[in-house]
Design a protein around this motif. Structure first.
Motif, PDB file in Angstrom:
ATOM      1  N   UNK A   1       0.807  -1.217   0.000  1.00 39.47           N
ATOM      2  CA  UNK A   1       0.000   0.000   0.000  1.00 39.47           C
ATOM      3  C   UNK A   1       0.841   1.267   0.000  1.00 39.47           C
ATOM      4  N   UNK A   2       2.179   1.123  -0.032  1.00 40.16           N
ATOM      5  CA  UNK A   2       3.024   2.306   0.001  1.00 40.16           C
ATOM      6  C   UNK A   2       2.805   3.225  -1.202  1.00 40.16           C
ATOM      7  N   UNK A   3       2.665   2.705  -2.443  1.00 40.89           N
ATOM      8  CA  UNK A   3       2.380   3.614  -3.554  1.00 40.89           C
ATOM      9  C   UNK A   3       1.098   4.418  -3.348  1.00 40.89           C
ATOM     10  N   UNK A   4       0.058   3.756  -2.808  1.00 38.38           N
ATOM     11  CA  UNK A   4      -1.182   4.473  -2.533  1.00 38.38           C
ATOM     12  C   UNK A   4      -0.982   5.510  -1.436  1.00 38.38           C
ATOM     13  N   UNK A   5      -0.173   5.159  -0.423  1.00 30.63           N
ATOM     14  CA  UNK A   5       0.098   6.097   0.667  1.00 30.63           C
ATOM     15  C   UNK A   5       0.889   7.299   0.167  1.00 30.63           C
ATOM     16  N   UNK A   6       1.917   7.022  -0.648  1.00 33.24           N
ATOM     17  CA  UNK A   6       2.719   8.120  -1.174  1.00 33.24           C
ATOM     18  C   UNK A   6       1.899   9.024  -2.091  1.00 33.24           C
ATOM     19  N   UNK A   7       0.913   8.449  -2.759  1.00 30.70           N
ATOM     20  CA  UNK A   7       0.076   9.264  -3.642  1.00 30.70           C
ATOM     21  C   UNK A   7      -0.690  10.343  -2.901  1.00 30.70           C
ATOM     22  N   UNK A   8      -1.046  10.057  -1.647  1.00 26.59           N
ATOM     23  CA  UNK A   8      -1.787  11.046  -0.858  1.00 26.59           C
ATOM     24  C   UNK A   8      -0.866  12.071  -0.193  1.00 26.59           C
ATOM     25  N   UNK A   9       0.444  11.908  -0.353  1.00 22.96           N
ATOM     26  CA  UNK A   9       1.383  12.901   0.162  1.00 22.96           C
ATOM     27  C   UNK A   9       1.748  13.953  -0.877  1.00 22.96           C
ATOM     28  N   UNK A  10       1.167  13.849  -2.078  1.00 23.31           N
ATOM     29  CA  UNK A  10       1.474  14.822  -3.137  1.00 23.31           C
ATOM     30  C   UNK A  10       1.160  16.267  -2.748  1.00 23.31           C
ATOM     31  N   UNK A  11       0.059  16.542  -2.012  1.00 20.24           N
ATOM     32  CA  UNK A  11      -0.203  17.943  -1.635  1.00 20.24           C
ATOM     33  C   UNK A  11       0.903  18.579  -0.796  1.00 20.24           C
ATOM     34  N   UNK A  12       1.765  17.758  -0.175  1.00 13.71           N
ATOM     35  CA  UNK A  12       2.835  18.306   0.663  1.00 13.71           C
ATOM     36  C   UNK A  12       4.088  18.630  -0.144  1.00 13.71           C
ATOM     37  N   UNK A  13       4.090  18.318  -1.430  1.00 10.86           N
ATOM     38  CA  UNK A  13       5.285  18.567  -2.220  1.00 10.86           C
ATOM     39  C   UNK A  13       5.569  20.055  -2.372  1.00 10.86           C
ATOM     40  N   UNK A  14       4.529  20.842  -2.647  1.00  7.60           N
ATOM     41  CA  UNK A  14       4.739  22.281  -2.866  1.00  7.60           C
ATOM     42  C   UNK A  14       5.275  22.987  -1.623  1.00  7.60           C
TER      43      UNK A  14
END
Length: 376
Positions: free
Chosen positions: A23-36
């Motif tokens: 589930x790590x790819x799915x988890x990392x996908x929800x961290x995208x808003x923190x990239x900016x």
């Protein structure tokens, strides 16, 4: 082999099994808003460091330190005297830092309110628990049948995983004491992988909708072929009408239960023999009963093949009785006599204690005649 591996082998340190679905790819996908906010933080730190070095000739480490305490609005003060231009630069840096941190906090609160990250982390912990199961049953769909079936499975210490697409599976699992559960569509391959189907003993699908049961059976049999599994799964299903029972058996179900037929049989038995009403509950369905009834498969390599039933001496050794034999062709022999031959790939219907039945299984699986029988 390195030293650490040798130590692990010496102390028999086993690595916990990992789930078949990550589930790590799915988890990392929800961290995208923190990239900016992260990129802006690094960018402002770089600008601040070079700014202090160019404006007020700060050394590199001092410039990084001054940028850090300014950007985070800690307010430790100036480590070196700052020029007017440097003070204007510091004010700009403080405003930029406040804006970035406010944006990061807003993003964090928004993602936590959605509950997606916590759900993924909770499901990940559940998958690691399920990955440790072996010979468990996968129970598809939550309904009244599932509640009663899981009660009996728990009483008999049989592990199981409940799969349903309901959004309130967390509450249902707590209410009905499901130790392992998944929120997913049971017929999908992802759900089968999450349920660690490769180590499961069988599947139980008791949906009220016949289409759901058909989809589960077809998906399981297809899963077996695609993954080249060594043995087929034992599938238990349910159907209302006898035509649906035959249909599910043709599709691949091993056992199909008809609630209508079972109810009719139970009522007729109670009407004909009221004194026998609680016989099954007393001796078969209770987990603390001294007696048990089970079918034992006789493989081709068993020493008992083509031996007479009396030559097995099961009553003397294991204190069990053979009350029926199902031949390979499906013919059932009731209360077999001692001179009945035990053929290969038949099933012995044995009644006795759980300890005696377990001992009988060991005797049947032996290739050579047991030591205690060599002089009989």
């Amino acid at each position: 082999m390195n030293l650490f591996t040798r130590i692990r082998n010496f102390i028999h340190w086993e690595t916990p099994p990992k789930p078949e679905v990550r589930l790590l790819p799915e988890f990392y996908g929800h961290l995208k808003p923190f990239r900016l906010p992260l990129i802006l933080t690094v960018l402002i730190m770089l600008i601040g460091t070079f700014g202090y070095m160019l404006i007020d000739d700060f050394p590199l480490m001092d410039a990084i330190y001054q940028t850090g305490i300014t950007f985070t609005t800690v307010g430790y003060g100036e480590i070196f005297p700052i020029s007017p231009a440097g003070r204007i630069f510091t004010i700009t840096l403080i405003i930029a830092g406040f804006a970035v941190f406010s944006s990061a906090i807003g993003t964090l609160v928004s993602e936590l309110n959605k509950g997606v990250i916590s759900r993924v982390l909770k499901e990940r912990r559940m998958l690691y628990k399920i990955a440790r199961l072996k010979n468990h049953f996968v129970v598809c769909f939550h309904n009244d049948y599932t509640i009663e079936v899981t009660k009996q499975l728990r009483k008999n210490h049989i592990p199981f995983v409940v799969i349903d697409h309901r959004e309130d599976m967390d509450e249902l699992a707590k209410k009905y004491k499901y130790p392992y559960y998944l929120q997913a569509e049971p017929h999908t391959e992802v759900a089968m992988l999450k349920a660690h189907l490769s180590s499961a003993k069988g599947i139980i699908t008791l949906s009220d909708n016949i289409a759901d049961n058909i989809a589960i059976i077809a998906s399981i049999r297809l899963f077996e072929k695609e993954h080249l599994l060594p043995r087929p799964y034992y599938i238990i299903s349910s159907a209302e009408s006898m035509s649906d029972v035959e249909k599910l058996k043709k599709l691949g179900a091993d056992t199909v239960v008809s609630p209508t037929k079972l109810t009719a049989q139970r009522v007729s038995t109670m009407a004909a023999r009221p004194d026998m009403e609680n016989l099954l509950e007393e001796f078969l369905y209770r987990n603390d009963t001294p007696l048990d009834l089970e079918q034992i498969y006789v493989p081709k390599f068993s020493w008992m093949v083509l031996k007479k039933l009396r030559e097995s001496h099961l009553r003397e050794i294991a204190n069990v009785s053979v009350v029926g034999i199902t031949k390979k062709d499906g013919k059932f022999v009731t209360m077999p006599k001692g001179d009945v031959l035990i053929t290969s790939e038949c099933n012995l219907l044995v009644i006795g204690t759980q300890k005696g039945i377990a001992m009988t299984k060991g005797i049947v699986m032996k290739r050579n005649k047991p030591e205690e029988l060599k002089y009989v």
